[in-house]
Design a protein around this motif. Structure first.
Motif, short mmCIF file in Angstrom:
data_model
loop_
_atom_site.label_atom_id
_atom_site.label_comp_id
_atom_site.label_asym_id
_atom_site.label_seq_id
_atom_site.Cartn_x
_atom_site.Cartn_y
_atom_site.Cartn_z
N HIS A 55 0.85 -1.19 0.00
CA HIS A 55 0.00 0.00 0.00
C HIS A 55 0.89 1.25 0.00
CE1 HIS A 55 0.90 -0.68 4.27
NE2 HIS A 55 0.82 0.63 4.38
N VAL A 56 0.28 2.33 -0.41
CA VAL A 56 0.97 3.62 -0.46
C VAL A 56 0.09 4.64 0.27
CG1 VAL A 56 1.74 5.46 -2.01
CG2 VAL A 56 2.09 3.07 -2.64
N HIS A 57 0.69 5.43 1.13
CA HIS A 57 -0.03 6.50 1.82
C HIS A 57 0.11 7.79 1.02
CE1 HIS A 57 -0.87 4.59 5.77
NE2 HIS A 57 0.06 3.75 5.32
N ILE A 58 -1.02 8.36 0.64
CA ILE A 58 -1.04 9.65 -0.06
C ILE A 58 -1.60 10.64 0.94
CG2 ILE A 58 -1.81 10.89 -2.11
CD1 ILE A 58 -2.43 8.01 -3.28
N GLU A 59 -0.73 11.42 1.54
CA GLU A 59 -1.09 12.24 2.69
C GLU A 59 -1.26 13.71 2.33
OE1 GLU A 59 2.28 11.26 5.15
OE2 GLU A 59 1.19 9.59 6.08
N GLY A 60 -1.98 14.42 3.21
CA GLY A 60 -2.10 15.86 3.10
C GLY A 60 -2.98 16.34 1.97
N LEU A 61 -4.03 15.57 1.64
CA LEU A 61 -4.90 15.94 0.52
C LEU A 61 -6.10 16.78 0.97
CD1 LEU A 61 -4.94 12.53 -1.36
CD2 LEU A 61 -3.57 14.55 -1.89
N LEU A 62 -6.54 17.63 0.08
CA LEU A 62 -7.77 18.39 0.25
C LEU A 62 -8.93 17.58 -0.30
CD1 LEU A 62 -6.36 21.77 -1.03
CD2 LEU A 62 -6.97 21.27 1.33
N TYR A 63 -10.16 17.98 0.00
CA TYR A 63 -11.31 17.29 -0.58
C TYR A 63 -11.38 17.59 -2.07
CZ TYR A 63 -14.07 21.58 -0.75
OH TYR A 63 -14.54 22.83 -1.04
N GLY A 64 -11.98 16.67 -2.83
CA GLY A 64 -12.13 16.87 -4.27
C GLY A 64 -11.89 15.59 -5.04
N LYS A 65 -11.68 15.75 -6.36
CA LYS A 65 -11.52 14.61 -7.27
C LYS A 65 -10.04 14.36 -7.57
CE LYS A 65 -13.82 16.62 -10.52
NZ LYS A 65 -14.50 16.94 -11.78
N TYR A 66 -9.72 13.06 -7.64
CA TYR A 66 -8.36 12.64 -7.96
C TYR A 66 -8.43 11.42 -8.87
CZ TYR A 66 -7.18 15.50 -3.92
OH TYR A 66 -7.03 16.54 -3.05
N TYR A 67 -7.38 11.22 -9.64
CA TYR A 67 -7.25 9.97 -10.38
C TYR A 67 -5.95 9.32 -9.91
CZ TYR A 67 -7.79 6.41 -13.86
OH TYR A 67 -7.99 5.18 -14.45
N LEU A 68 -6.05 8.06 -9.46
CA LEU A 68 -4.89 7.30 -9.00
C LEU A 68 -4.50 6.29 -10.07
CD1 LEU A 68 -5.95 6.43 -5.34
CD2 LEU A 68 -4.87 8.51 -6.19
N TYR A 69 -3.24 6.25 -10.41
CA TYR A 69 -2.73 5.30 -11.39
C TYR A 69 -1.51 4.61 -10.76
CZ TYR A 69 -0.68 3.38 -15.63
OH TYR A 69 -0.16 2.52 -16.57
N ALA A 70 -1.50 3.28 -10.79
CA ALA A 70 -0.42 2.53 -10.15
C ALA A 70 0.28 1.62 -11.15
CB ALA A 70 -0.98 1.70 -9.01
N GLU A 71 1.57 1.47 -10.94
CA GLU A 71 2.38 0.52 -11.71
C GLU A 71 3.19 -0.31 -10.72
OE1 GLU A 71 3.30 2.62 -15.98
OE2 GLU A 71 4.86 2.74 -14.46
N GLY A 72 3.30 -1.59 -11.02
CA GLY A 72 4.06 -2.47 -10.13
C GLY A 72 4.42 -3.76 -10.82
N PHE A 73 4.87 -4.73 -10.02
CA PHE A 73 5.28 -6.02 -10.54
C PHE A 73 4.69 -7.12 -9.67
CE2 PHE A 73 8.20 -9.60 -11.14
CZ PHE A 73 8.21 -9.66 -12.53
N ASP A 74 3.97 -8.03 -10.31
CA ASP A 74 3.39 -9.18 -9.61
C ASP A 74 4.43 -10.28 -9.61
OD1 ASP A 74 2.06 -11.47 -8.77
OD2 ASP A 74 0.17 -10.90 -9.75
N SER A 75 5.06 -10.48 -8.46
CA SER A 75 6.13 -11.48 -8.36
C SER A 75 5.60 -12.91 -8.37
CB SER A 75 6.97 -11.24 -7.11
OG SER A 75 6.16 -11.31 -5.96
#
Length: 125
Positions: A74-94
């Motif tokens: 998991h990743v903590h995305i801290e200090g955000l205001l209210y509103g709309k966001y788009y989250l995009y993730a990249e990783g590797f499935d071991s």
């Protein structure tokens, strides 16, 4: 401008100049990166502010980038205001030995602006 109009103008300016989306707030999104049922450790999450649509290129057209710890799914995305966001993730499935990526829109409501919000971010091949 008389005093009444000045006060009204100042009040309206204050209301419409308040920022919405972005950093500087108290909300935290905990983005859990998942490929089917497999938790993806060490993923990178790109965040685009003030949108609920997939950015044209989410790895170059973003406002915030968080690189996850190699031992956490998991990743903590801290200090955000209210509103709309788009989250995009990249990783590797071991487990399957493949690169995975994907994202989703997230909305932080006014009532959640000081909370921690858990979100599952699905990724695929």
């Amino acid at each position: 401008m008389d005093k009444k109009n000045y006060i009204l103008f100042s009040f309206l300016l204050l209301i419409f100049s308040c920022r919405k989306t972005g950093t500087g707030g108290d909300a935290t999104i905990v983005a859990n990166i998942k490929h089917h049922a497999t938790a993806i450790k060490g993923a990178t999450v790109y965040v685009k502010f003030d949108t609920d649509e997939y950015p044209s290129n989410p790895t170059t057209d973003y406002d915030l980038k968080i690189v996850g710890a190699s031992n956490e799914s998991h990743v903590h995305i801290e200090g955000l205001l209210y509103g709309k966001y788009y989250l995009y993730a990249e990783g590797f499935d071991s487990t399957d030995m493949i690169a995975v990526k994907g994202g989703l829109p997230v909305k932080i409501k006014w009532s959640k602006r000081k909370k921690e919000i858990d979100i599952d971010v699905p990724v695929a091949e």
